[in-house]
Design an enzyme around this catalytic site. Structure first.
Site, PDB file in Angstrom:
ATOM      1  N   ASN A 224      -9.876 -10.844   0.986  1.00  0.00           N
ATOM      2  CA  ASN A 224      -9.399 -10.263   0.928  1.00  0.00           C
ATOM      3  C   ASN A 224      -8.732  -9.884   0.067  1.00  0.00           C
ATOM      4  OD1 ASN A 224      -8.287 -12.557  -0.689  1.00  0.00           O
ATOM      5  ND2 ASN A 224      -6.330 -12.583   1.096  1.00  0.00           N
TER       6      ASN A 224
ATOM      7  N   GLU B 173      -4.409 -13.396  -5.616  1.00  0.00           N
ATOM      8  CA  GLU B 173      -4.157 -13.114  -4.272  1.00  0.00           C
ATOM      9  C   GLU B 173      -3.730 -11.356  -4.020  1.00  0.00           C
ATOM     10  OE1 GLU B 173      -5.927 -14.118  -1.903  1.00  0.00           O
ATOM     11  OE2 GLU B 173      -4.750 -16.823  -1.103  1.00  0.00           O
TER      12      GLU B 173
ATOM     13  N   HIS C 256      -9.249 -11.579  -2.974  1.00  0.00           N
ATOM     14  CA  HIS C 256      -9.115 -12.070  -4.674  1.00  0.00           C
ATOM     15  C   HIS C 256     -10.222 -12.539  -5.346  1.00  0.00           C
ATOM     16  CE1 HIS C 256      -9.116 -16.426  -2.167  1.00  0.00           C
ATOM     17  NE2 HIS C 256     -10.310 -15.592  -2.525  1.00  0.00           N
TER      18      HIS C 256
ATOM     19  N   ASP D 196      -9.461 -22.311 -11.590  1.00  0.00           N
ATOM     20  CA  ASP D 196      -8.477 -22.477 -10.996  1.00  0.00           C
ATOM     21  C   ASP D 196      -8.914 -23.612 -10.290  1.00  0.00           C
ATOM     22  OD1 ASP D 196     -10.462 -22.258  -9.191  1.00  0.00           O
ATOM     23  OD2 ASP D 196      -9.610 -19.426  -8.824  1.00  0.00           O
TER      24      ASP D 196
HETATM   25  C1  F6R Z   1     -13.124 -20.226  -6.469  1.00  0.00           C
HETATM   26  C2  F6R Z   1     -12.356 -19.080  -6.314  1.00  0.00           C
HETATM   27  C3  F6R Z   1     -12.256 -17.816  -5.272  1.00  0.00           C
HETATM   28  C4  F6R Z   1     -13.076 -18.240  -4.282  1.00  0.00           C
HETATM   29  C5  F6R Z   1     -13.300 -17.167  -3.015  1.00  0.00           C
HETATM   30  C6  F6R Z   1     -15.187 -16.483  -2.669  1.00  0.00           C
HETATM   31  O1  F6R Z   1     -13.159 -20.875  -7.630  1.00  0.00           O
HETATM   32  O2  F6R Z   1     -11.406 -18.930  -7.861  1.00  0.00           O
HETATM   33  O3  F6R Z   1     -11.767 -16.507  -5.669  1.00  0.00           O
HETATM   34  O4  F6R Z   1     -14.744 -17.225  -5.404  1.00  0.00           O
HETATM   35  O5  F6R Z   1     -12.441 -17.481  -2.546  1.00  0.00           O
HETATM   36  O6  F6R Z   1     -15.228 -18.483  -2.120  1.00  0.00           O
HETATM   37  P1  F6R Z   1     -16.619 -18.498  -1.052  1.00  0.00           P
HETATM   38  O7  F6R Z   1     -17.577 -18.581  -2.134  1.00  0.00           O
HETATM   39  O8  F6R Z   1     -16.010 -19.764  -1.026  1.00  0.00           O
HETATM   40  O9  F6R Z   1     -16.536 -17.234  -0.412  1.00  0.00           O
END
Ligand code: F6R
Length: 251
Positions: free
Chosen positions: A136, A143, A138, A67
């Site tokens: 959440n 989302e 995702h 992403d």
């Molecule tokens: C990042 C991504 C997100 C993160 C998620 C957890 O490329 O795709 O889905 O993996 O938001 O983020 P952290 O690791 O910062 O808790």
């Protein structure tokens, strides 16, 4: 689904790095699906160490990221392109021309999504996909929703995600409200998936992910349908599973 425990963030990172390292050793031309955020930084550090010791080379690998924020240039220090360069690519021998990430500066959402889908297709799909999980549920920036989005698309980030990512920005108003993300079908098409989770903030959603119903309201729950998923979680992130469904933990 395999659920492996780790006593802390460092052990989680080492276990995950060993899996990626084995993949690259067995298939030096692997297509690696990569993630950003706090969860994979430790594992990238371990991969850098393994590379420095001469144990692995990324020279023939391709890397495709999940992403990117809409509106951020790849040189912006908040962009995921910059994150990948700083936290992994500049330290190893991967060829930058073999690294791919959505172009956050392309405001034509359909064109950029289609371009990125074509990139993934041309690579022949992802051999091993690394994931984190949002608190959440995702995965990438898929989302919670009423439906699973299939391929790359542009999403409005939820308030929860914006707040969770505020730690990376000086000012919450600077956080982009939209992002390009691979879809659930793109992620599920990877041959292997490794998800890393750390911290008590992930404990409840990790339990719902592995023990709850499969629902787009907990996007990561779809991973129950994949036949080669390894979750590596530290004890804090595992705490609710340990309490309510310990039989699901492999070791
Ligand atoms: C990042 C991504 C997100 C993160 C998620 C957890 O490329 O795709 O889905 O993996 O938001 O983020 P952290 O690791 O910062 O808790």
């Amino acid at each position: 689904m395999r659920i492996l425990g780790a006593k802390n963030y460092d052990e989680m990172s080492r276990k995950a790095a060993n899996i990626i390292s084995a993949q690259v050793t067995l298939n030096p031309k692997s297509v690696l699906g990569l993630a950003t955020g706090s969860s994979p930084i430790g594992l990238y550090n371990h991969l850098i160490k393994l590379h420095g010791q001469g144990d692995i080379s990324f020279s023939e690998c391709q890397a495709v990221n999940l992403d990117e924020y809409l509106g951020l240039d790849k040189n912006s220090d908040q962009s995921y392109a910059y994150f990948m360069y700083e936290n992994l690519f500049k330290h190893v021998d991967i060829k930058l021309e073999n690294t791919y990430i959505p172009n956050g500066m392309n405001t034509d959402e359909c064109a950029e999504s289609e371009r990125y889908n074509a990139v993934i297709e041309k690579l022949g799909g992802v051999d091993i996909q690394l994931l984190g999980i949002g608190n959440n549920g995702h995965i990438a920036f898929n989302e919670p929703d009423d439906v699973f989005a299939k391929k790359t698309h542009c999403v409005e980030l939820t308030q929860n995600t914006i707040e969770a990512n505020a730690r990376f920005f000086d000012n919450i108003d600077d956080i982009p409200k939209k992002a390009y993300t691979m879809g659930v079908q793109s992620i599920m098409s990877a041959k292997k998936i490794v998800l890393v989770a750390s911290g008590v903030g992930k404990a409840e959603i990790l339990y719902q992910t592995v023990a709850g119903g499969i629902t787009p309201n907990v996007p990561a729950s779809v991973l129950q349908l994949h036949n080669d998923v390894t979750i590596i979680a530290d004890e804090d992130a595992l705490s609710v599973i340990r309490e309510k469904a310990p039989h699901l933990i492999n070791n």
